[in-house]
Design a protein around this motif. Structure first.
Motif, PDB file in Angstrom:
ATOM      1  N   THR A 513       0.862  -1.180   0.000  1.00 35.73           N
ATOM      2  CA  THR A 513       0.000   0.000   0.000  1.00 35.73           C
ATOM      3  C   THR A 513       0.896   1.227   0.000  1.00 35.73           C
ATOM      4  OG1 THR A 513      -0.127  -0.063   2.409  1.00 35.73           O
ATOM      5  CG2 THR A 513      -1.890  -1.159   1.188  1.00 35.73           C
ATOM      6  N   GLU A 515       0.438   5.732  -1.199  1.00 35.65           N
ATOM      7  CA  GLU A 515      -0.133   6.754  -2.086  1.00 35.65           C
ATOM      8  C   GLU A 515       0.840   7.927  -2.153  1.00 35.65           C
ATOM      9  OE1 GLU A 515      -2.687   8.128  -4.793  1.00 35.65           O
ATOM     10  OE2 GLU A 515      -2.909   6.216  -3.764  1.00 35.65           O
ATOM     11  N   THR A 517       1.667   5.384  -5.657  1.00 39.96           N
ATOM     12  CA  THR A 517       2.159   4.004  -5.729  1.00 39.96           C
ATOM     13  C   THR A 517       3.667   3.977  -5.542  1.00 39.96           C
ATOM     14  OG1 THR A 517       0.361   3.447  -7.231  1.00 39.96           O
ATOM     15  CG2 THR A 517       2.251   1.939  -7.149  1.00 39.96           C
ATOM     16  N   PRO A 543      -0.022  -2.505  -9.160  1.00 41.46           N
ATOM     17  CA  PRO A 543      -0.359  -1.325  -8.344  1.00 41.46           C
ATOM     18  C   PRO A 543      -0.546  -1.653  -6.859  1.00 41.46           C
ATOM     19  CG  PRO A 543      -1.601  -1.286 -10.392  1.00 41.46           C
ATOM     20  CD  PRO A 543      -0.890  -2.597 -10.360  1.00 41.46           C
ATOM     21  N   ASP A 544      -1.094  -2.812  -6.527  1.00 41.85           N
ATOM     22  CA  ASP A 544      -1.370  -3.120  -5.124  1.00 41.85           C
ATOM     23  C   ASP A 544      -0.558  -4.288  -4.595  1.00 41.85           C
ATOM     24  OD1 ASP A 544      -2.544  -5.001  -6.668  1.00 41.85           O
ATOM     25  OD2 ASP A 544      -4.458  -5.043  -5.585  1.00 41.85           O
TER      26      ASP A 544
END
Length: 1104
Positions: A513, A515, A517, A543-544
Motif C-alpha cells: 500500500t 499513495e 504508488t 499497483p497493489d
C-alpha cells in the motif's frame, strides 16, 4: 391489483410465530389519504450472503405485485457497499380506496426464508369528510358487573357514506337486534355506535330462553326498554290473579318504593316508574308473581356530546411548538383526534400529545416538521371539527462551512458544519449517499452536523457534501488521504519464511500500500531483479502488490530476499526467507539383526538429508530374492528406525528396503539389505523313553520332532543329571522339567551331535538315578528340550525272553527264485539275550544265509533265493536259563517244467483228442493248470486254444477241414507258465472223403480314379489381424497334386500363406489377414486322369 384481499389476522399470526432471520428492518403498517403517496421499506443485511436475496411483494395471500408495477405502484431496490445492506422499497402513488388491505413482503436466500406482514389503510381526504351524527353508545356502569364496558370508536374509523338527514326518527336498537338475522348484528352495531355488542347478544340469548307462556301473567314485560339519561321509564305487567303478591328486582336485589322508584296499581296492571334515570339504572330487571317471573333489560343512553368551539387553521415554521384547541359541551368527554382521517393515539412515545382541561381539548406538537402539513380533525359523539396545519421552512444560513482536509492513513476524518436551523440532513461522497455504519459515524445536535471516520483508509479520499433536508443547499469539501508505503506480510510464516517444494513454481505475492504508488526493488545479495527481468528468478510489480517468481525452485534458491518500497511519503523494507524443501534422501541399506521362523528384526539409520522438512516416518518393503516384485509392509508411517516384518515363508531368501517420508513426499528407496532366510528351531523330540538299562549305562530312544521346518534337522543333544534326593511320579511327556535343576547341572552325554534317535549314556555309577532330556538341533539353534518324566535307576533288570513273531511269518513264507529274503524278528530279553538258528534241524550255512542279531531283534537275509533255501527254520532266544523258540517255514518257488509225452489219441471230423502226463518238476509249487496251442503245418504259427486247463487230456474242436495240425502243451503254477512246451510228435490231418475243394479265381481290382472333391470350400468371413483357414477334402488315385489360387493367380512362395494336405484334407492358412487379403480363393487337384477345382469367397472385416 386491488382485488386481492388477505386475512390480516392470519398473516400477523404467522409473522409473529417466526424469528426474523434475514430482515434487519421490516415494512411497517401505514395510512394514506385517497390520492396520497406512501412508501414501505424493507432492509436485508448482505454480510453473510454471497449474492442478492430474492424479494417478493404480495397483496393478500397470493397476489404477486411484481406483475402490477406501473403508474400507481413502483418497486425499487438499492445496495449500500459500505454498510452492505440491501434496501427494497414499494411506492404506492395516488392511492385509491381499494388499495387498502393486508400486504406481505417475503425474502429468501438459498435455504433461508423470512416474511413480514403489514397493513395499508386508505382514508377519505379531510375535504370530503362530512359531518357524522354519532349515536349515543351503550355504556355499562357499576363495578363488578359482567356487562361493564367502555365506548369504542374504532368502528367509526372505517369509511362509510353518511347521508345528512334533517331529522332522524327515534330507533329502538334492541328491537332491531331482536328481529334481525344474526349475520346482520355487526352491521347494526356499527351503524348505531354499539360497542358492547357481545354483552347485548348475551342479553338477547338470555331473553329468548325466557320467552314462554305464563299462567301468572296475562301480559309480561317487554324484552327491553330504552331511555335517555335523566329521563323516565315505565315498566308494566298484567296479572291473571290480582291477589298474587308481586315483587320487583334489579340485578337480583329487591326494589323498595322511593322517590326514584314509584309503584302503581290499576286493576290487574302493576306499574313501576323509574325517575331521573342515570347509567347506574342500566341493568336487568325482573318481577316475580308467586313461583313465576318475567324479566327485561333497561338501556340508558348518554346524550350526544357537541363541539361548541371548533379548530382553527394554523401556520407555523419547522421546529416551532403547535397547539390545536377545541371545546365540547361536557367536561372530560371522550374525544378522538385524526390526522388526514387517521386516528392519533395518546401514546407517550408519540410525537403528538393530547391535553384535556375541562371542556377544552388541545393537540400539541412540540417541534413541528415539514411532514406535519395535514388536515387535523376532532370528533365526538355529536359533532366534529377540522383545521389545516401549514408548516414552512425558515430561511437557512450557513454559520460554519466544511473545510478541506488532508489526513494520514489511519487517522481520524472529522467534518463539521453549522447551519441556522435545526433540521436533519444527508451526507454524500462523490455524489453517493453515505449512511451511518460501524465505521462511519454521523452526529446531529441542534444546528451542528458532524461526519466522523475514526480510522481513514485510501478509499475515503474524495469530495464530501452535506445537504440539509428540505433545502436546496449543499456544503462541500475535499478530503485527501496520504498513505506512506507499507509491506503487508501477515500471510507469511514465522520470521517471514516461505516454504516451496523443489521443482515447483513459487509465485510469492506481497500486498503493498502507499499513495502515490511506491517503487519496488527486489534484491538478493548484490543482484537486483527488475520488473522486466525474464530469468528463472524475476520480480513482477502491480499497483497493489509485488510478486517474486521462481520457476522450478532448486535447493540452492534457499536464502534471504530483500524487498524495498519507496515513495514521497516514506519507505519500507523487509527480509523474506525462501526455504526450498524436497523429499528426503534415501536411508542407508537396512541391517537384519535377527531372524525367526517367519519374521526378522531390521534396523536402519535416518537419511543424511531430510530435504528441509522433518522426517515423519518410514515405509518398509520386502521381496523374495529371486523376485522383482516389492511388497509394502506398512500402510501407516512408523516413527522408529527398527521394524519386525512378519508372515514370511520359512526357508525362502528375502531382501528388505526402506523409504523415508517427510511433509513433501516419499524418498527414493534405500539399497536392499543383504539377503536373509527366515528359519526356526524344530519342535521338541517326541516319545522319549528308556530303551535299555545296564549296571553302567542307560539307553534312551525317541522319535523325531513333529515339526522340523525349512532349516532341517542336524542332530540331537542328549543331556542328563543326577537326581539325588528328588523323586517324582509323573508319567506324561514333559516340555517343562518336573523338578528343580539348575542349568549348569546338566551334563552333555554326546559332545558331537547324533543323527540317530537312540543313544546310550555310558560310564554311569551303578544304583544312581539320573534325569534325561533330549534337544533337537538345526541351523536356527536348539529346540525346547523333551524331558523323561521319571528318574531312571542305573541297574540291570532280568527280562524273560519273548519272541514276537510277525503275523505273516506264522504261515508259510513264500518267495520266488532270485528274490531277496529279508526277515526281521523282534524279541525281548534282558540282559544279553543269545539268539541261535537251525534249518531242518541242522545249523545254518552262514555262507548261503546271513544272520544278524541285535539286542532287540534278529534278521535273516538271503540276497538271491534258491529252491534249496526252502525248509523249516528254528529260532531260539536264551537269557541265562530261560529259553523261547519259534519256527518259520520258508518256501522258494520257481516256474514248472514242461509236461511229459503229449500224444494224439483220436481224430474224428473236425475234432482231435489229446492226452499228456504232468511235468516231473513242479517248481516247488502246485500245478495250477495247462495251456494248449495249435499250429497249421503250412505256416507253423501257434495259436492258443485253451488256458488254465486243469485236466491232463483235452478235445480240440472246430478245426478246419483239409488242414494238418501240430499241438503243444505248457504247464502252469503260481510263478507262471513253464519255459518250454511238449509238442506232439505226429500231426493230425482233418480230411473229408468224396469231396475236393476248388479254389476260385479272382481278377485284380482297378483302384485308379480322377480327382473329386468330397467337401467343397465354404464362403468365409475373417477378422483382420486374426489367422483364418480354408478347408476342403479331395480323393483320387494316383494321389492328386494340390494347387491354391487367389483371384485365379497361383499362390507361390508367399510367407503369409501355409498349405497343408493330410489324408485327403486340404487346408490353406492365412496369417493375420488384412482387407487386402479378401477375394476368391480356388483349390485345384490334378492327377494323370484329370483335374477338379472348387472355390469360395473370403471377406476380411476390420474391428472398430
Amino acid at each position: 391489483w386491488s382485488i386481492g384481499e388477505g386475512a390480516p389476522e392470519e398473516s400477523e399470526k404467522r409473522d409473529d410465530s417466526q424469528m426474523s432471520t434475514l430482515f434487519i428492518e421490516k415494512p411497517q403498517s401505514g395510512s394514506v389519504s385517497v390520492g396520497g403517496n406512501i412508501t414501505f421499506i424493507a432492509k436485508v443485511e448482505a454480510k453473510d450472503l454471497l449474492r442478492k436475496p430474492n424479494v417478493k411483494w404480495f397483496k393478500g395471500k397470493w397476489m404477486d405485485l411484481a406483475s402490477k408495477a406501473g403508474k400507481h405502484l413502483q418497486l425499487k431496490e438499492s445496495f449500500e457497499r459500505h454498510t452492505k445492506i440491501h434496501t427494497f422499497e414499494m411506492h404506492i402513488i395516488k392511492a385509491k380506496e381499494n388499495y387498502a388491505g393486508n400486504y406481505r413482503c417475503e425474502v429468501s436466500y438459498k435455504d433461508k426464508f423470512d416474511s413480514c406482514s403489514f397493513d395499508l389503510e386508505v382514508t377519505e381526504s379531510s375535504q370530503a369528510a362530512q359531518s357524522i351524527d354519532i349515536r349515543s353508545a351503550f355504556k355499562r356502569s357499576g363495578e363488578g358487573q359482567e356487562d361493564a364496558g367502555e365506548l369504542d370508536f374504532s368502528g367509526l374509523l372505517k369509511r362509510r357514506e353518511i347521508k345528512q338527514q334533517e331529522e332522524e326518527p327515534e330507533v329502538d336498537v334492541w328491537e332491531l337486534l331482536k328481529n334481525a338475522n344474526p349475520s346482520e348484528y355487526e352491521k347494526i352495531a356499527f351503524q348505531y355506535g354499539i360497542t358492547d355488542l357481545r354483552g347485548m347478544l348475551k342479553r338477547l340469548k338470555r331473553m329468548r330462553r325466557e320467552v314462554k307462556k305464563s299462567a301468572a301473567f296475562a301480559k309480561v314485560l317487554d324484552p327491553a326498554y330504552q331511555v335517555d339519561k335523566g329521563g323516565k321509564v315505565r315498566f308494566m305487567v298484567e296479572l291473571a290473579d290480582p291477589t298474587v303478591e308481586l315483587k320487583w328486582y334489579k340485578n337480583g336485589q329487591e326494589i323498595r318504593p322511593s322517590a326514584k322508584y314509584i309503584f302503581e296499581h290499576k286493576g290487574n296492571q302493576r306499574i313501576l316508574f323509574i325517575n331521573n334515570c342515570n347509567m347506574a339504572d342500566d341493568a336487568r330487571y325482573y318481577v316475580t308473581a308467586g313461583d313465576e317471573k318475567c324479566s327485561t333489560e333497561l338501556f340508558v343512553r348518554d346524550p350526544p356530546i357537541l363541539v361548541t368551539k371548533g379548530l382553527e387553521d394554523t401556520s407555523t415554521y419547522v421546529g416551532e411548538r403547535v397547539e390545536l384547541s377545541c371545546e365540547v359541551s361536557e367536561e372530560n368527554a371522550n374525544v378522538k383526534w385524526f390526522r388526514n382521517g387517521v386516528e392519533l393515539s395518546n401514546d407517550p412515545h408519540s410525537r403528538y400529545r393530547i391535553k384535556v382541561e375541562g371542556k377544552k381539548h388541545t393537540l400539541v406538537i412540540e417541534e413541528a416538521a415539514k411532514n406535519d402539513n395535514a388536515t387535523y380533525s376532532v370528533m365526538t359523539t355529536g359533532g366534529q371539527s377540522e383545521a389545516k396545519l401549514s408548516v414552512d421552512l425558515r430561511p437557512l444560513k450557513i454559520s460554519l462551512a466544511l473545510e478541506d482536509q488532508t489526513v494520514r492513513l489511519g487517522q481520524e476524518i472529522h467534518l463539521k458544519c453549522e447551519i441556522s436551523e435545526n433540521v436533519e440532513g444527508k451526507w454524500y461522497k462523490n455524489g453517493q449517499l453515505v449512511e451511518a455504519s460501524d465505521r462511519v459515524k454521523l452526529y446531529h445536535k441542534g444546528r451542528i452536523h458532524r461526519f466522523v471516520i475514526a480510522s481513514s483508509v485510501v478509499d475515503d479520499e474524495g469530495e464530501y457534501m452535506f445537504v440539509p433536508d428540505a433545502y436546496n443547499i449543499n456544503i462541500p469539501c475535499k478530503v485527501h488521504v496520504v498513505d506512506p508505503p507499507k509491506l503487508h506480510l501477515d500471510g507469511l510464516g514465522e520470521n517471514n519464511t516461505v516454504t516451496v517444494v523443489a521443482g515447483s513454481k513459487l509465485r510469492l505475492e506481497i500486498p503493498i500500500t502507499g499513495e502515490p504508488t511506491p517503487k519496488v526493488v527486489w534484491s538478493r545479495g548484490d543482484k537486483d531483479f527488475g520488473i522486466t527481468d525474464s530469468g528463472r528468478i524475476r520480480a513482477e510489480t502491480y499497483p497493489d502488490s509485488s510478486c517474486l517468481v521462481i520457476d522450478a525452485a532448486e535447493r540452492e534458491d534457499s536464502g534471504a530476499f530483500r524487498i524495498a518500497l519507496k515513495n514521497e511519503a516514506g519507505e519500507d523494507t523487509a527480509l523474506i526467507n525462501i526455504k526450498v524443501v524436497d523429499v528426503p534422501d534415501p536411508p542407508q541399506a537396512p541391517n537384519v539383526t535377527e531372524v525367526g521362523e517367519d519374521w526378522c528384526v531390521m534396523t536402519w539409520e535416518p537419511p543424511a538429508n531430510d530435504g528441509g522438512s522433518p522426517i515423519l516416518g518410514y515405509f518398509i518393503e520386502r521381496k523374495k530374492k529371486q523376485s522383482s516384485r516389492w511388497m509394502r509392509l506398512n500402510f501407516e508411517l512408523i516413527k522408529e528406525t527398527t521394524f519386525e516384518p512378519k508372515k514370511m515363508i520359512e526357508g525362502v531368501a528375502y531382501e528388505v528396503r526402506v523409504f523415508a517420508v517427510n511433509a513433501i513426499g516419499i524418498s527414493k528407496p534405500s539399497m536392499p539389505s543383504k539377503s536373509f532366510v527366515p528359519l526356526a528351531v524344530t519342535s521338541p523330540p517326541t516319545l522319549l523313553a528308556v530303551d535299555g538299562v545296564t549296571d553302567t549305562s542307560v539307553t534312551m530312544k525317541w522319535r523325531p520332532p513333529d515339526h522340523i521346518g525349512a532349516a532341517g534337522l542336524d542332530g540331537y543333544v542328549v543331556e542328563y543329571c543326577f537326581e539325588g534326593s528328588i523323586s517324582t511320579d509323573l508319567s506324561e511327556e514333559l516340555l517343562e522339567p518336573p523338578f528343580n535343576v539348575e542349568a549348569d547341572e546338566w551334563i552333555v552325554a554326546n559332545p558331537e551331535l547324533t543323527d540317530k534317535t537312540k543313544f546310550t549314556i555310558n560310564g554311569l555309577p551303578t544304583g544312581s538315578k539320573i534325569l534325561v532330556r533330549v534337544k533337537a538341533v538345526n541351523a536356527a539353534g536348539e529346540s525346547e528340550p523333551r524331558y523323561h518324566p521319571q528318574p531312571i535307576l542305573v541297574k540291570e533288570v532280568i527280562e524273560p525272553p519273548k519272541i514276537r513273531l510277525p503275523r505273516h511269518l506264522k504261515q508259510t513264507y513264500t518267495r520266488r527264485v532270485g528274490e531277496t529274503v529279508n526277515l526281521v524278528i523282534p524279541f525281548q530279553g534282558r540282559p544279553r539275550a543269545k539268539v541261535s538258528w537251525e534249518k531242518n534241524g541242522s545249523p545254518i550255512d552262514k555262507n548261503q544265509i546271513n544272520i544278524r542279531n541285535t539286542e532287540n531283534d534278529t534278521i535273516i537275509f538271503i540276497r538271491k533265493a534258491e529252491r534249496s533255501h526252502s525248509g523249516e527254520y528254528d529260532m531260539k532266544v536264551e537269557v541265562e536259563n530261560l529259553v523261547d523258540k519259534a519256527t518259520i517255514d520258508i518256501q522258494i518257488v520257481d516256474r514248472p517244467g514242461p509236461p511229459e509225452i503229449v500224444t494224439i489219441d483220436d481224430v474224428w471230423g473236425e475234432n482231435v483228442n489229446l492226452s499228456w502226463k504232468p511235468p516231473k518238476d513242479d517248481g516247488n509249487a502246485a500245478i495250477t493248470g495247462y495251456t494248449i496251442q495249435k499250429a497249421d503245418k503250412k505256416s507253423m504259427e501257434w495259436f492258443t486254444v485253451m488256458e488254465h486247463y486243469h485236466r491232463t487230456s483235452a478235445t480240440i474242436n472246430e478245426l478246419i477241414i483239409g488242414n494238418e495240425y501240430y499241438f503243444r502243451v505248457f504247464a502252469e503254477n503260481m510263478c507262471g507258465l513253464s519255459e518250454d512246451a511238449t509238442m506232439t510228435k505226429e500231426s493230425a490231418l482233418i480230411a473229408k472223403d468224396g469231396k475236393v475243394y476248388k479254389y476260385p479265381v479272382y481278377n485284380d481290382f482297378d483302384f485308379t480314379e480322377r480327382p473329386m472333391f468330397t467337401q467343397p470350400l465354404v464362403n468365409t468371413f475373417a477378422v483382420a489381424g486374426y489367422n483364418t483357414t480354408l478347408n476342403c477334402s479331395v480323393r483320387g488315385n494316383p494321389k492328386p497334386k494340390i494347387t491354391w489360387l487367389k483371384n485365379k493367380v497361383i499362390i507361390m512362395n508367399d510367407p503369409r500363406y501355409r498349405m497343408f494336405s493330410n489324408q485327403g484334407v486340404c487346408t490353406l492358412e492365412i496369417r493375420k489377414p488384412s482387407p487386402y487379403d479378401g477375394g476368391t480363393y480356388t483349390c485345384r487337384a490334378v492327377n494323370t486322369l484329370g483335374e477338379a477345382e472348387v472355390d469360395c469367397k473370403l471377406e476380411v472385416k476390420v474391428t472398430q
